[in-house]
Design a protein around this motif. Structure first.
Motif, mmCIF file in Angstrom:
data_model
loop_
_atom_site.group_PDB
_atom_site.id
_atom_site.type_symbol
_atom_site.label_atom_id
_atom_site.label_comp_id
_atom_site.label_asym_id
_atom_site.label_seq_id
_atom_site.Cartn_x
_atom_site.Cartn_y
_atom_site.Cartn_z
ATOM 1 N N ARG A 188 0.834 -1.193 0.000
ATOM 2 C CA ARG A 188 0.000 0.000 0.000
ATOM 3 C C ARG A 188 0.871 1.246 0.000
ATOM 4 O O ARG A 188 1.870 1.316 0.700
ATOM 5 C CB ARG A 188 -0.895 0.001 1.244
ATOM 6 C CG ARG A 188 -1.849 1.166 1.252
ATOM 7 C CD ARG A 188 -2.795 1.039 2.395
ATOM 8 N NE ARG A 188 -3.669 2.209 2.456
ATOM 9 C CZ ARG A 188 -4.620 2.374 3.345
ATOM 10 N NH1 ARG A 188 -4.841 1.441 4.228
ATOM 11 N NH2 ARG A 188 -5.357 3.459 3.349
ATOM 12 N N VAL A 238 -0.022 7.102 2.791
ATOM 13 C CA VAL A 238 -1.298 7.783 2.930
ATOM 14 C C VAL A 238 -1.044 9.268 3.126
ATOM 15 O O VAL A 238 0.018 9.686 3.563
ATOM 16 C CB VAL A 238 -2.104 7.219 4.131
ATOM 17 C CG1 VAL A 238 -2.415 5.760 3.901
ATOM 18 C CG2 VAL A 238 -1.327 7.399 5.439
ATOM 19 N N SER A 260 0.454 3.269 15.431
ATOM 20 C CA SER A 260 0.478 3.724 14.041
ATOM 21 C C SER A 260 -0.887 4.268 13.624
ATOM 22 O O SER A 260 -0.963 5.194 12.808
ATOM 23 C CB SER A 260 0.897 2.589 13.108
ATOM 24 O OG SER A 260 -0.093 1.574 13.048
ATOM 25 N N ARG A 261 -1.962 3.723 14.215
ATOM 26 C CA ARG A 261 -3.315 4.225 13.890
ATOM 27 C C ARG A 261 -3.636 5.478 14.706
ATOM 28 O O ARG A 261 -4.115 6.467 14.164
ATOM 29 C CB ARG A 261 -4.367 3.148 14.159
ATOM 30 C CG ARG A 261 -4.596 2.186 13.003
ATOM 31 C CD ARG A 261 -3.433 1.256 12.784
ATOM 32 N NE ARG A 261 -3.634 0.413 11.599
ATOM 33 C CZ ARG A 261 -2.665 -0.343 11.090
ATOM 34 N NH1 ARG A 261 -1.472 -0.370 11.652
ATOM 35 N NH2 ARG A 261 -2.894 -1.070 10.020
ATOM 36 N N SER A 283 -0.407 7.393 11.171
ATOM 37 C CA SER A 283 0.444 6.849 10.124
ATOM 38 C C SER A 283 -0.370 5.973 9.181
ATOM 39 O O SER A 283 -0.122 5.943 7.973
ATOM 40 C CB SER A 283 1.591 6.025 10.721
ATOM 41 O OG SER A 283 2.431 6.840 11.509
ATOM 42 N N LEU A 284 -1.336 5.254 9.740
ATOM 43 C CA LEU A 284 -2.244 4.413 8.965
ATOM 44 C C LEU A 284 -3.646 4.546 9.555
ATOM 45 O O LEU A 284 -3.792 4.803 10.757
ATOM 46 C CB LEU A 284 -1.802 2.949 9.011
ATOM 47 C CG LEU A 284 -0.500 2.594 8.276
ATOM 48 C CD1 LEU A 284 -0.056 1.186 8.649
ATOM 49 C CD2 LEU A 284 -0.689 2.719 6.774
#
Length: 214
Positions: A3, A6, A47-48, A52-53
């Motif tokens: 992926r 973002v 990370s969420r 970051s994602l």
């Protein structure tokens, strides 16, 4: 296939993350307790939570079960609190003043408009425009209301790293000013379609009676 990177977190993403944190605190849970209940690792959760994602639907279901709420309650932006963000005071205030100038308005005009919609947002905007510090914490809602008033994308005030969006927005502002000088009352930028910034500036220069720059 991996992926790609973002972009900056959307307003919705920020509000979902804020809602998770609000519900965690209201239940007296530590971050460690929450991620253990949700079956997440610390790095995955961070990370969420750090944008970051994004969370996926499985994450929402796991966190909702850990917090004893429905997935719908957890993921509803309406149930999340207003998000406070820290922004660089000078650059963001300069962009707000650029928007004000494009409307041939004054700072007091903008504040009065915000007062009618939401006094808290008006106070945040006043604090931003009067800031003497390098950064300022304000209600993210005020940025949305300002960009709606100015008819520009929210990201113009929330993401100064998007050079393409910044260039197009400022070209549109230049065209708006040229049209006003030529006697036009207003223009909806959405009607301009996919015209390039150079094309927008060429129109503005033509309206002002100058040849486009080489």
């Amino acid at each position: 296939m991996g992926r790609g990177a973002v972009g900056p977190p959307s307003r919705y993403s920020r509000r979902v993350v804020a809602n998770v944190d609000r519900l965690r605190k209201s239940r007296g849970l530590t971050v460690g307790e929450l991620i253990n209940r949700a079956g997440m690792t610390k790095s995955y959760y961070q990370s969420r939570a750090g944008f970051s994602l994004p969370y996926n639907t499985n994450d929402i279901e796991a966190l909702a079960a850990a917090l004893d709420v429905t997935p719908e309650e957890l993921a509803s932006p309406e149930s999340a609190p207003r998000v406070q963000v820290r922004v660089p005071a000078g650059p963001v205030a300069d962009r707000v003043r650029r928007l004000i100038a494009s409307h041939a308005a004054s700072e007091s005009d903008l504040i009065a408009h915000l007062e009618n919609l939401d006094p808290r947002s008006a106070e945040s905007a006043r604090g931003l425009l009067e800031a003497t510090t390098h950064t300022v914490v304000l209600d993210e809602e005020v940025l949305r209301l300002i960009t709606e008033w100015a008819d520009v994308p929210l990201e113009y005030l929330t993401d100064d790293t998007d050079e393409a969006l910044t260039e197009r927005t400022e070209a549109e502002l230049e065209l708006r000013e040229a049209m006003r000088e030529a006697g036009a009352r207003s223009i909806q930028f959405r009607a301009l379609g996919q015209m390039s910034p150079d094309a927008l500036r060429a129109i503005a220069q033509s309206l002002r009676g100058r040849p486009p720059a080489p």
